[in-house]
Design a protein around this motif. Structure first.
Motif, PDB file in Angstrom:
ATOM      1  N   LEU A  16       0.834  -1.195   0.000  1.00 52.94           N
ATOM      2  CA  LEU A  16       0.000   0.000   0.000  1.00 52.94           C
ATOM      3  C   LEU A  16       0.869   1.247   0.000  1.00 52.94           C
ATOM      4  O   LEU A  16       1.818   1.355   0.783  1.00 52.94           O
ATOM      5  N   ASP A  17       0.552   2.175  -0.871  1.00 53.22           N
ATOM      6  CA  ASP A  17       1.213   3.478  -0.915  1.00 53.22           C
ATOM      7  C   ASP A  17       0.116   4.510  -1.152  1.00 53.22           C
ATOM      8  O   ASP A  17      -0.233   4.828  -2.286  1.00 53.22           O
ATOM      9  N   LEU A  18      -0.450   5.040  -0.055  1.00 50.16           N
ATOM     10  CA  LEU A  18      -1.666   5.833  -0.129  1.00 50.16           C
ATOM     11  C   LEU A  18      -1.457   7.243   0.422  1.00 50.16           C
ATOM     12  O   LEU A  18      -0.879   7.415   1.496  1.00 50.16           O
ATOM     13  N   ASP A  19      -1.940   8.231  -0.310  1.00 48.89           N
ATOM     14  CA  ASP A  19      -1.946   9.620   0.134  1.00 48.89           C
ATOM     15  C   ASP A  19      -3.149   9.813   1.051  1.00 48.89           C
ATOM     16  O   ASP A  19      -4.298   9.810   0.593  1.00 48.89           O
ATOM     17  N   GLY A  20      -2.900   9.972   2.343  1.00 48.49           N
ATOM     18  CA  GLY A  20      -3.984  10.059   3.310  1.00 48.49           C
ATOM     19  C   GLY A  20      -4.757  11.357   3.284  1.00 48.49           C
ATOM     20  O   GLY A  20      -5.832  11.447   3.879  1.00 48.49           O
ATOM     21  N   SER A  21      -4.258  12.374   2.604  1.00 52.23           N
ATOM     22  CA  SER A  21      -4.931  13.677   2.593  1.00 52.23           C
ATOM     23  C   SER A  21      -5.843  13.867   1.393  1.00 52.23           C
ATOM     24  O   SER A  21      -6.441  14.926   1.225  1.00 52.23           O
ATOM     25  N   LEU A  22      -5.965  12.838   0.549  1.00 50.21           N
ATOM     26  CA  LEU A  22      -6.666  12.986  -0.719  1.00 50.21           C
ATOM     27  C   LEU A  22      -8.150  12.662  -0.578  1.00 50.21           C
ATOM     28  O   LEU A  22      -8.528  11.597  -0.089  1.00 50.21           O
ATOM     29  N   SER A  23      -9.003  13.602  -1.000  1.00 49.65           N
ATOM     30  CA  SER A  23     -10.449  13.385  -1.041  1.00 49.65           C
ATOM     31  C   SER A  23     -10.938  13.642  -2.460  1.00 49.65           C
ATOM     32  O   SER A  23     -10.463  14.557  -3.128  1.00 49.65           O
ATOM     33  N   VAL A  24     -11.897  12.821  -2.905  1.00 44.13           N
ATOM     34  CA  VAL A  24     -12.476  12.985  -4.235  1.00 44.13           C
ATOM     35  C   VAL A  24     -13.986  13.154  -4.092  1.00 44.13           C
ATOM     36  O   VAL A  24     -14.558  12.874  -3.037  1.00 44.13           O
ATOM     37  N   VAL A  25     -14.617  13.622  -5.170  1.00 46.43           N
ATOM     38  CA  VAL A  25     -16.067  13.827  -5.167  1.00 46.43           C
ATOM     39  C   VAL A  25     -16.738  12.553  -5.688  1.00 46.43           C
ATOM     40  O   VAL A  25     -16.543  12.175  -6.841  1.00 46.43           O
ATOM     41  N   ALA A  26     -17.523  11.885  -4.825  1.00 46.26           N
ATOM     42  CA  ALA A  26     -18.159  10.629  -5.205  1.00 46.26           C
ATOM     43  C   ALA A  26     -19.237  10.272  -4.186  1.00 46.26           C
ATOM     44  O   ALA A  26     -19.444  10.987  -3.204  1.00 46.26           O
ATOM     45  N   HIS A  27     -19.944   9.159  -4.440  1.00 50.80           N
ATOM     46  CA  HIS A  27     -20.835   8.556  -3.459  1.00 50.80           C
ATOM     47  C   HIS A  27     -20.027   7.467  -2.749  1.00 50.80           C
ATOM     48  O   HIS A  27     -19.516   6.557  -3.402  1.00 50.80           O
ATOM     49  N   GLU A  28     -19.916   7.550  -1.452  1.00 49.80           N
ATOM     50  CA  GLU A  28     -19.016   6.656  -0.726  1.00 49.80           C
ATOM     51  C   GLU A  28     -19.346   5.187  -0.957  1.00 49.80           C
ATOM     52  O   GLU A  28     -18.451   4.365  -1.183  1.00 49.80           O
TER      53      GLU A  28
ATOM     54  N   GLY B 199      -0.311 -14.621  -4.234  1.00 49.74           N
ATOM     55  CA  GLY B 199       0.258 -13.655  -5.159  1.00 49.74           C
ATOM     56  C   GLY B 199       0.557 -12.317  -4.508  1.00 49.74           C
ATOM     57  O   GLY B 199       0.559 -12.176  -3.285  1.00 49.74           O
ATOM     58  N   ARG B 200       0.780 -11.330  -5.371  1.00 50.39           N
ATOM     59  CA  ARG B 200       1.200 -10.011  -4.920  1.00 50.39           C
ATOM     60  C   ARG B 200       0.312  -8.947  -5.552  1.00 50.39           C
ATOM     61  O   ARG B 200      -0.011  -9.016  -6.738  1.00 50.39           O
ATOM     62  N   LEU B 201      -0.092  -7.976  -4.731  1.00 51.84           N
ATOM     63  CA  LEU B 201      -0.887  -6.849  -5.197  1.00 51.84           C
ATOM     64  C   LEU B 201      -0.259  -5.550  -4.724  1.00 51.84           C
ATOM     65  O   LEU B 201       0.329  -5.509  -3.636  1.00 51.84           O
ATOM     66  N   ALA B 202      -0.409  -4.502  -5.512  1.00 50.35           N
ATOM     67  CA  ALA B 202       0.053  -3.170  -5.119  1.00 50.35           C
ATOM     68  C   ALA B 202      -1.077  -2.181  -5.351  1.00 50.35           C
ATOM     69  O   ALA B 202      -1.695  -2.170  -6.422  1.00 50.35           O
TER      70      ALA B 202
ATOM     71  N   VAL C 104      -5.730   9.866  -8.245  1.00 46.05           N
ATOM     72  CA  VAL C 104      -5.442   8.683  -9.068  1.00 46.05           C
ATOM     73  C   VAL C 104      -5.259   7.473  -8.166  1.00 46.05           C
ATOM     74  O   VAL C 104      -4.424   7.480  -7.247  1.00 46.05           O
ATOM     75  N   LEU C 105      -6.061   6.443  -8.412  1.00 43.59           N
ATOM     76  CA  LEU C 105      -5.944   5.171  -7.700  1.00 43.59           C
ATOM     77  C   LEU C 105      -5.462   4.119  -8.687  1.00 43.59           C
ATOM     78  O   LEU C 105      -6.074   3.918  -9.738  1.00 43.59           O
ATOM     79  N   GLU C 106      -4.372   3.441  -8.347  1.00 45.18           N
ATOM     80  CA  GLU C 106      -3.836   2.383  -9.200  1.00 45.18           C
ATOM     81  C   GLU C 106      -3.855   1.059  -8.439  1.00 45.18           C
ATOM     82  O   GLU C 106      -3.438   0.996  -7.277  1.00 45.18           O
ATOM     83  N   ILE C 107      -4.354   0.026  -9.096  1.00 41.74           N
ATOM     84  CA  ILE C 107      -4.349  -1.325  -8.536  1.00 41.74           C
ATOM     85  C   ILE C 107      -3.597  -2.208  -9.517  1.00 41.74           C
ATOM     86  O   ILE C 107      -3.994  -2.346 -10.675  1.00 41.74           O
ATOM     87  N   GLN C 108      -2.507  -2.790  -9.041  1.00 43.92           N
ATOM     88  CA  GLN C 108      -1.633  -3.590  -9.916  1.00 43.92           C
ATOM     89  C   GLN C 108      -1.548  -5.019  -9.407  1.00 43.92           C
ATOM     90  O   GLN C 108      -1.424  -5.264  -8.202  1.00 43.92           O
ATOM     91  N   ASP C 109      -1.650  -5.958 -10.339  1.00 46.61           N
ATOM     92  CA  ASP C 109      -1.439  -7.362  -9.995  1.00 46.61           C
ATOM     93  C   ASP C 109      -0.419  -7.957 -10.953  1.00 46.61           C
ATOM     94  O   ASP C 109      -0.121  -7.394 -11.999  1.00 46.61           O
ATOM     95  N   TRP C 110       0.102  -9.078 -10.569  1.00 48.97           N
ATOM     96  CA  TRP C 110       1.068  -9.805 -11.391  1.00 48.97           C
ATOM     97  C   TRP C 110       0.457 -11.153 -11.772  1.00 48.97           C
ATOM     98  O   TRP C 110       1.064 -12.201 -11.613  1.00 48.97           O
ATOM     99  N   GLY C 111      -0.796 -11.087 -12.262  1.00 42.96           N
ATOM    100  CA  GLY C 111      -1.556 -12.293 -12.560  1.00 42.96           C
ATOM    101  C   GLY C 111      -1.538 -12.658 -14.024  1.00 42.96           C
ATOM    102  O   GLY C 111      -0.549 -12.436 -14.742  1.00 42.96           O
ATOM    103  N   VAL C 112      -2.673 -13.194 -14.508  1.00 41.43           N
ATOM    104  CA  VAL C 112      -2.731 -13.772 -15.854  1.00 41.43           C
ATOM    105  C   VAL C 112      -2.696 -12.715 -16.946  1.00 41.43           C
ATOM    106  O   VAL C 112      -2.273 -12.976 -18.071  1.00 41.43           O
ATOM    107  N   GLY C 113      -3.191 -11.507 -16.664  1.00 42.64           N
ATOM    108  CA  GLY C 113      -3.170 -10.446 -17.654  1.00 42.64           C
ATOM    109  C   GLY C 113      -4.231 -10.614 -18.737  1.00 42.64           C
ATOM    110  O   GLY C 113      -4.960 -11.603 -18.778  1.00 42.64           O
ATOM    111  N   MET C 114      -4.320  -9.610 -19.622  1.00 40.17           N
ATOM    112  CA  MET C 114      -5.291  -9.613 -20.719  1.00 40.17           C
ATOM    113  C   MET C 114      -4.615  -9.125 -21.994  1.00 40.17           C
ATOM    114  O   MET C 114      -3.648  -8.373 -21.948  1.00 40.17           O
TER     115      MET C 114
END
Length: 291
Positions: A162-174, A196-199, A210-220
């Motif tokens: 996890l590498d998360l900016d704790g001060s970041l807020s976006v406009v959305a429905h929670e 496996g591994r996730l980031a 910007v939210l990024e979710i990365q895996d090292w799986g089967v891919g597309m």
């Protein structure tokens, strides 16, 4: 007609070969000779009235069909959400026997059950109110939301970075953003091995979070991403429904953001979600304060 003393003529209202109804005319005040001109006039008037009745019926049938289509569409999304909730409970039960005496697992289990119950209540509300959210979008702290989703979905065997900016807020429905993040994270988990591994990374890029979710799986493949990934009922999973990505991208786009994928077969996938950052004024107003 025998009970109506003034009954005179029955005029059928025909549209093509279908009888739409009929009109019962009362006797006129003065005698009328029902000749060919009167009959032709009644035929024209009856056909015109029948065409209007036909249009009304067709419109009502179309509206009813659209309502059923909207309900079926919503039901498909709800079933997809329920599938993800079942996956969370299944993961919890799978680990319950081994970790049932672990206080930390017990806390996580209670949080997961509470989350599932809350989400199911939201789904019931969504079925009653339709696809449009009841509340307006507001400032949402993404870091807290992402951590909660990760705790409820990522098993202990999975390596999570996890590498998360704790001060970041976006406009959305929670609740809907929670669903989107949960779906994207579940896709990454499903594409990876059990150990496996996730980031997961969260940062600011100008006016967007910007939210990024990365895996090292089967891919597309690039062809699947370009031609099928963003279409409803298209999926590369054996047990998938092909709705989650479509629903997620549609919702993110409605907020002024976008979802991008980068993937290589056998290497892994990175999904990148952008959403407008909540201004300080919006964040303060949503918190009930004064800017």
């Amino acid at each position: 007609m025998r009970e109506i003393a003034t009954a005179w003529l029955i005029v059928p209202l025909a549209s093509g070969s279908e009888l739409m109804g009929f009109v019962l005319l009362a006797a006129p005040r003065t005698p009328i000779d029902v000749n060919w001109e009167v009959r032709d006039l009644l035929k024209v008037a009856s056909r015109q009235a029948a065409s209007y009745l036909g249009q009304v019926r067709a419109t009502e049938a179309l509206v009813e069909a659209q309502k059923f289509d909207a309900f079926n569409r919503m039901s498909a999304f709800v079933v997809h959400d329920l599938k993800n909730l079942v996956a969370q409970l299944t993961l919890m039960l799978r680990n319950a026997e081994r970790h049932r005496d672990n206080p930390e697992f017990q806390r996580d289990m209670l949080e997961t059950v509470e989350h599932v119950v809350g989400r199911m209540n939201q789904l019931m509300m969504q079925l009653r109110t339709g696809a449009t959210p009841v509340e307006k979008p507001r400032a949402v702290n993404v870091e807290a939301l992402v951590r909660a989703v990760c705790r409820s979905r990522v098993g202990s065997a999975m390596r999570l970075e996890l590498d998360l900016d704790g001060s970041l807020s976006v406009v959305a429905h929670e609740d809907r953003l929670d669903h989107v993040v949960g779906h994207l994270l579940q896709n990454a988990i499903d594409a990876s091995s059990s150990n496996g591994r996730l980031a997961v990374r969260l940062h600011r890029d100008g006016d967007f979070g910007v939210l990024e979710i990365q895996d090292w799986g089967v891919g597309m493949t690039a062809e699947f991403i370009g031609d099928r990934l963003f279409k409803p009922f298209e999926t590369s999973k054996t047990m998938g429904m092909g709705i989650g990505v479509y629903e997620s991208t549609q919702y993110i786009a409605s907020l002024g953001g976008d979802v991008k994928y980068a993937s290589t077969p056998g290497v892994g996938t990175t999904v990148r979600v952008r959403l407008p950052v909540a201004t300080r004024e919006v964040a303060v107003a949503d918190a009930g304060g004064t800017p």
